[in-house]
Design an enzyme around this catalytic site. Structure first.
Site, PDB file in Angstrom:
ATOM      1  N   ASN A   1      48.041 -60.183 -12.916  1.00 44.75           N
ATOM      2  CA  ASN A   1      46.579 -60.400 -13.172  1.00 44.75           C
ATOM      3  C   ASN A   1      46.411 -61.816 -13.514  1.00 44.75           C
ATOM      4  OD1 ASN A   1      43.983 -59.589 -13.475  1.00 44.75           O
ATOM      5  ND2 ASN A   1      44.227 -58.374 -15.173  1.00 44.75           N
TER       6      ASN A   1
ATOM      7  N   HIS B   1      41.278 -55.149 -23.298  1.00 41.81           N
ATOM      8  CA  HIS B   1      41.570 -53.897 -22.440  1.00 41.81           C
ATOM      9  C   HIS B   1      40.800 -52.791 -23.088  1.00 41.81           C
ATOM     10  CE1 HIS B   1      44.520 -56.278 -20.266  1.00 41.81           C
ATOM     11  NE2 HIS B   1      44.540 -55.468 -19.401  1.00 41.81           N
TER      12      HIS B   1
END
Length: 485
Positions: free
Chosen positions: A331, A364
């Site tokens: 990521n 997240h």
């Protein structure tokens, strides 16, 4: 696959198909409107009424970018966008929000706060340039002149419309990748998209996505995550089976993520988005690191890449030896955002790593699994670094190969063990699983850290003794020479 996954894949495939049309639109203003309209359609399709969250947070963030003084707009916008995540996720507890809306909100948070950080950084450079020019008595050789680009000036003239276009551009609106406003602007102002190998790059990525998807479907069928939540898993399966189950479960997760991220990259490549000449030295998320504006004059003579929009370097993640390296390849566009806007700007160097990981976990979500997984990473990295110095750093030949393989195995166990907490999500599920394997991951890592400290101290003590003997020998030598005379 769940119905959400089916909708997600259909939307991504539709966006990929739209890229061929968008790339061929000649009028840049029309291209921008089409891109934004497609983005809004995608948001509404996957979110329905919940798309109002995206609109509300964007409105608040845009207002802070435009109305707050540039010296503080990055902090205010960061606070507003990340603060809205609290309301958004608390709202989710009472009225379930589709998972894809959460991903849209996450990317939107990075984009809007990211453009505020860019604006503030540009404003500081402009101010420093002005002060430098006013200081006529300065020694011209004592400091290099500060360079101000057109992009720095344009950031100070941002409009609400531009921020909306950037935020709701259909490219990356669903799951990323994150890209800077400069990359978005270049797409409409530079001719690179016309000459980049869009179709060829997309076909190659689609092949990879199909392969990852096949792996995901097969592994999920044989080793479903739901089985790790069943009573049979805990009552009828052995300790060894439960411990080893983390490997295929995290493999399934990786294959799923690789599929989604690769399809997201396909949306970019088909539209020619994020394409830069090789000479521009583009970096993931950041874009060009060298001057590139002059390359548009002979754009047809260059070779191009899509490095800017590469989200995860899959083969590097799989093949690298250590956990630390694996994190760097995972990521990477989001990691770029975190590095530039959190890690480098955090006032305390001592706590900046912890603050960056905490920000990542918060971004997240609020579920315990996010914190068990992400905040557990530095614990294992410290262990890995310690043993790298002890046994791997100076190893060569066959010994180095064996050690590398062992590090690779331990790397994937650590990823899988921590990653399962991310997947199990709730504290009850996580604690039940970890208890069923006697918390062997954390206990063994703590033991290895303790052993590592002991061996490190032993090595330091041996080195000090060697240095004392050497110093004693150097002192005794002149005495012996004098006696000999």
């Amino acid at each position: 696959m769940s119905i959400d996954d089916v909708i997600y894949v259909i939307c991504l495939l539709a966006c990929i198909g739209a890229g061929n049309y968008v790339r061929k639109v000649r009028d840049e203003s029309q291209r921008k409107l089409v891109s934004t309209a497609l983005g809004v359609i995608v948001v509404v399709i996957v979110s329905g009424l919940h798309s109002l969250h995206c609109i509300a947070s964007l409105a608040l963030g845009t207002a802070s970018v435009l109305l707050v003084h540039p010296s503080k707009c990055h902090l205010v916008t960061f606070g507003i966008m990340f603060g809205y995540l609290v309301f958004f996720r608390l709202f989710d507890f009472y009225w379930s929000i589709p998972g894809h809306t959460n991903m849209i909100q996450m990317i939107l948070t990075l984009k809007v706060s990211g453009i505020a950080f860019e604006k503030t950084a540009a404003w500081k450079r402009i101010r420093e340039k002005d002060e430098q020019e006013k200081n006529v008595e300065r020694d011209v050789n004592s400091e290099s002149p500060i360079e101000i680009t057109d992009y720095d000036l344009e950031l100070q003239q941002l409009t609400a419309a531009e921020i909306v276009h950037y935020s709701f551009n259909y490219i990356g609106v669903l799951t990323g990748p994150y890209y800077r406003y400069r990359t978005y602007r270049d797409y409409f102002e530079m001719p690179f998209k016309t000459h980049a190998p869009s179709i060829g790059a997309t076909i190659e990525k689609l092949k990879c996505a199909a392969f990852y998807c096949a792996l995901y479907l097969a592994s999920n069928y044989v080793w479903p995550l739901d089985y790790a939540l069943s009573d049979e898993f805990y009552n009828d399966r052995s300790f060894v089976y439960r411990l080893l189950y983390v490997w295929p479960t995290f493999f399934t997760f990786r294959a799923r993520i690789y599929t989604g991220l690769t399809l997201s990259e396909c949306v970019c490549t088909m539209a020619g988005f994020g394409a830069y000449p090789d000479d521009a030295d583009a970096n993931n998320g950041e874009g060009p690191r060298k001057r590139y504006q002059h390359l548009k004059r002979d754009a047809d003579k260059h070779t191009y890449n899509f490095t800017t929009i590469v989200n995860t370097r899959v083969m590097d993640v799989e093949r690298c030896w250590t956990f630390r390296e694996g994190m760097k390849h995972w990521n990477v566009c989001v990691q770029y955002w975190l590095a530039v806007n959190v890690y480098k700007l955090f006032p305390s160097k001592k706590y900046r790593t912890g603050a960056t990981l905490l920000c990542s976990a918060y971004w997240h979500g609020f579920r315990p699994g996010h914190y068990f997984c992400i905040m557990g990473a530095p614990f294992y990295v410290a262990l890995e670094d310690m043993w790298h110095k002890l046994v791997r750093k100076d190893a060569t030949g066959t010994a180095r190969t064996v050690i590398d393989v062992l590090f690779w195995i331990f790397k994937w166990f650590a990823f899988s063990y921590l990653g399962l907490a991310f997947l199990l999500s709730s504290f009850g599920n996580i604690w039940r699983f970890y208890s069923s394997v006697y918390h062997i991951g954390y206990i063994s890592w703590a033991a290895m850290i303790g052993l590592g400290f002991f061996l490190t101290n032993q090595r330091k003590a041996a080195e000090r003794r060697r240095q004392k003997r050497a110093a004693a020998g150097d002192t005794a030598a002149p005495v012996e020479e004098k006696k000999a005379q």
